[in-house]
Design a protein around this motif. Structure first.
Motif, PDB file in Angstrom:
ATOM      1  N   UNK A 124      51.105 139.793  43.331  1.00 10.81           N
ATOM      2  CA  UNK A 124      52.149 138.881  42.863  1.00 10.81           C
ATOM      3  C   UNK A 124      52.406 137.741  43.843  1.00 10.81           C
ATOM      4  N   UNK A 125      52.460 138.064  45.125  1.00 13.22           N
ATOM      5  CA  UNK A 125      52.813 137.023  46.102  1.00 13.22           C
ATOM      6  C   UNK A 125      51.681 136.014  46.340  1.00 13.22           C
ATOM      7  N   UNK A 126      50.547 136.217  45.683  1.00 16.49           N
ATOM      8  CA  UNK A 126      49.422 135.285  45.831  1.00 16.49           C
ATOM      9  C   UNK A 126      49.301 134.331  44.634  1.00 16.49           C
ATOM     10  N   UNK A 127      50.142 134.529  43.622  1.00 15.47           N
ATOM     11  CA  UNK A 127      49.966 133.768  42.383  1.00 15.47           C
ATOM     12  C   UNK A 127      50.127 132.264  42.571  1.00 15.47           C
ATOM     13  N   UNK A 128      51.104 131.831  43.381  1.00 19.64           N
ATOM     14  CA  UNK A 128      51.291 130.390  43.597  1.00 19.64           C
ATOM     15  C   UNK A 128      50.021 129.759  44.151  1.00 19.64           C
ATOM     16  N   UNK A 129      49.434 130.418  45.146  1.00 24.15           N
ATOM     17  CA  UNK A 129      48.185 129.919  45.735  1.00 24.15           C
ATOM     18  C   UNK A 129      47.054 129.944  44.718  1.00 24.15           C
ATOM     19  N   UNK A 130      46.965 131.030  43.975  1.00 20.49           N
ATOM     20  CA  UNK A 130      45.901 131.191  42.982  1.00 20.49           C
ATOM     21  C   UNK A 130      45.898 130.031  41.985  1.00 20.49           C
ATOM     22  N   UNK A 131      47.070 129.747  41.416  1.00 21.31           N
ATOM     23  CA  UNK A 131      47.137 128.712  40.382  1.00 21.31           C
ATOM     24  C   UNK A 131      47.070 127.302  40.958  1.00 21.31           C
ATOM     25  N   UNK A 132      47.572 127.130  42.176  1.00 22.53           N
ATOM     26  CA  UNK A 132      47.515 125.818  42.827  1.00 22.53           C
ATOM     27  C   UNK A 132      46.071 125.436  43.160  1.00 22.53           C
ATOM     28  N   UNK A 133      45.313 126.408  43.649  1.00 24.68           N
ATOM     29  CA  UNK A 133      43.927 126.134  44.068  1.00 24.68           C
ATOM     30  C   UNK A 133      42.921 126.374  42.940  1.00 24.68           C
ATOM     31  N   UNK A 134      43.376 126.984  41.831  1.00 24.27           N
ATOM     32  CA  UNK A 134      42.499 127.354  40.715  1.00 24.27           C
ATOM     33  C   UNK A 134      41.300 128.172  41.192  1.00 24.27           C
ATOM     34  N   UNK A 135      41.604 129.155  42.011  1.00 22.86           N
ATOM     35  CA  UNK A 135      40.557 129.991  42.615  1.00 22.86           C
ATOM     36  C   UNK A 135      39.927 130.923  41.582  1.00 22.86           C
ATOM     37  N   UNK A 136      38.609 130.929  41.511  1.00 30.73           N
ATOM     38  CA  UNK A 136      37.914 131.839  40.595  1.00 30.73           C
ATOM     39  C   UNK A 136      36.858 132.685  41.308  1.00 30.73           C
ATOM     40  N   UNK A 137      36.737 132.525  42.621  1.00 32.16           N
ATOM     41  CA  UNK A 137      35.745 133.287  43.375  1.00 32.16           C
ATOM     42  C   UNK A 137      36.448 134.169  44.396  1.00 32.16           C
ATOM     43  N   UNK A 138      36.140 135.454  44.354  1.00 27.56           N
ATOM     44  CA  UNK A 138      36.753 136.421  45.262  1.00 27.56           C
ATOM     45  C   UNK A 138      35.677 137.337  45.833  1.00 27.56           C
ATOM     46  N   UNK A 139      35.980 137.905  46.977  1.00 30.45           N
ATOM     47  CA  UNK A 139      35.136 138.950  47.556  1.00 30.45           C
ATOM     48  C   UNK A 139      36.047 140.055  48.062  1.00 30.45           C
ATOM     49  N   UNK A 140      35.459 141.098  48.631  1.00 28.78           N
ATOM     50  CA  UNK A 140      36.249 142.203  49.184  1.00 28.78           C
ATOM     51  C   UNK A 140      37.132 141.741  50.337  1.00 28.78           C
ATOM     52  N   UNK A 141      36.836 140.571  50.901  1.00 33.83           N
ATOM     53  CA  UNK A 141      37.572 140.067  52.069  1.00 33.83           C
ATOM     54  C   UNK A 141      38.558 138.965  51.711  1.00 33.83           C
ATOM     55  N   UNK A 142      38.689 138.657  50.429  1.00 35.98           N
ATOM     56  CA  UNK A 142      39.585 137.580  49.999  1.00 35.98           C
ATOM     57  C   UNK A 142      41.048 137.938  50.216  1.00 35.98           C
ATOM     58  N   UNK A 143      41.861 136.929  50.432  1.00 38.74           N
ATOM     59  CA  UNK A 143      43.313 137.117  50.502  1.00 38.74           C
ATOM     60  C   UNK A 143      43.849 137.410  49.109  1.00 38.74           C
ATOM     61  N   UNK A 144      44.985 138.105  49.067  1.00 40.47           N
ATOM     62  CA  UNK A 144      45.717 138.252  47.815  1.00 40.47           C
ATOM     63  C   UNK A 144      45.280 139.375  46.904  1.00 40.47           C
ATOM     64  N   UNK A 145      44.338 140.226  47.351  1.00 38.08           N
ATOM     65  CA  UNK A 145      43.908 141.336  46.487  1.00 38.08           C
ATOM     66  C   UNK A 145      44.200 142.671  47.159  1.00 38.08           C
ATOM     67  N   UNK A 146      44.216 143.743  46.362  1.00 33.69           N
ATOM     68  CA  UNK A 146      44.335 145.090  46.909  1.00 33.69           C
ATOM     69  C   UNK A 146      43.255 145.972  46.293  1.00 33.69           C
ATOM     70  N   UNK A 147      43.062 147.163  46.882  1.00 30.42           N
ATOM     71  CA  UNK A 147      41.947 148.049  46.506  1.00 30.42           C
ATOM     72  C   UNK A 147      40.617 147.292  46.651  1.00 30.42           C
ATOM     73  N   UNK A 148      40.377 146.848  47.878  1.00 30.93           N
ATOM     74  CA  UNK A 148      39.268 145.939  48.173  1.00 30.93           C
ATOM     75  C   UNK A 148      37.894 146.538  47.917  1.00 30.93           C
TER      76      UNK A 148
END
Length: 265
Positions: free
Chosen positions: A126-150
């Motif tokens: 939840x606390x990463x949503x502002x960044x997610x939508x602002x940057x329009x991020x669509x690429x993630x890895x196990x080391x990305x910010x804002x995720x859990x259960x990596x």
């Protein structure tokens, strides 16, 4: 092997900001499907405008199937959409799930007769949503910010071969990341439209598939989606839906009486 015509099915309801990222991730696939169908359970015009803006960006058909908003009727819109699908094989996600760039390719590499597939879901916090939508991020890895259960975000194709088809239903199954032959869907009459409101529509469907002889294969370390946090939906129908599912289990039900057949021509 002949080309397997594939439909990517995206279920959505009134969250164009999230759907925008999901469609961007569809464009970013290493292997495209043959068509994309958006199953829209009554969104407002804002979602239609977004989808229309993407139609020129896709080299493949992008089809919008909409129904009037009469509450949570996901089973109905998915049946309508799959009835219209031209693909022999359906790959299904939700409109709040950003796909890994090899998502389609991963599913297609494990297609197998009499088997449906299900992959992993990584939660975006939840606390990463502002960044997610602002940057329009669509690429993630196990080391990305804002995720859990990596560990679920690890894409290690060689390890995915350790997971074999299983006759038992898995509690890890999620309808937001699954694929199956359209003929196997029709053989059990699709989604049970007696299930309305949140919960059990996806699991009840695949339990009937199991009852009809299908196996499940988990796509661990492949076929990954990144689920955008949202508040939980109302669970006011959950007990009723759960009772329908328990009946499917206890009575070995294979066919939904109130299913997809009414939309097939």
């Amino acid at each position: 092997m002949k080309h397997l015509k594939t439909t990517l099915l995206i279920a959505t309801y009134n969250w164009p900001e999230a759907l925008d990222l999901v469609l961007q991730s569809a464009l970013n696939q290493s292997q495209l499907p043959d068509e994309v169908i958006i199953a829209d359970d009554g969104s407002t015009n804002e979602t239609k405008v977004l989808i229309d803006s993407f139609k020129t960006k896709f080299e493949i058909p992008l089809i919008h199937i909409w129904q009037k908003d009469e509450g949570f009727k996901k089973a109905h819109i998915l049946n309508k959409a799959i009835a219209k699908a031209s693909g022999e094989y359906i790959i299904q996600v939700d409109g709040d799930c950003i796909m890994h760039s090899h998502f389609i390719k991963d599913h297609l590499q494990f297609v197998q007769d009499d088997t449906y597939l299900f992959g992993s879901r990584v939660n975006i916090q939840k606390d990463y949503l502002d960044t997610l939508f602002k940057t329009k991020q669509i690429t993630f890895s196990a080391f990305s910010k804002g995720i859990k259960k990596r560990t679920r975000a690890l894409h290690i194709p060689i390890l995915s071969k350790l997971y074999k088809p299983n006759a038992e239903f898995s509690s890890k199954f999620r309808g937001c990341n699954t694929s199956y032959f359209k003929k196997d869907f029709i053989a059990v009459n699709g989604y049970n439209e007696d299930i309305t409101g949140w919960g059990r529509e996806d699991s009840e469907l695949v339990l009937r598939m199991h009852n009809n002889g299908l196996q499940a294969r988990r796509l661990r370390y492949r076929g990954i989606v990144f689920h955008i946090y949202h508040n939980e939906k109302s669970r006011d129908r959950f007990e009723i839906n759960d009772t329908i599912e328990q009946k499917t289990i206890n009575q070995n039900i294979k066919w939904a009486k109130n299913g997809v057949d009414k939309y097939l021509t």
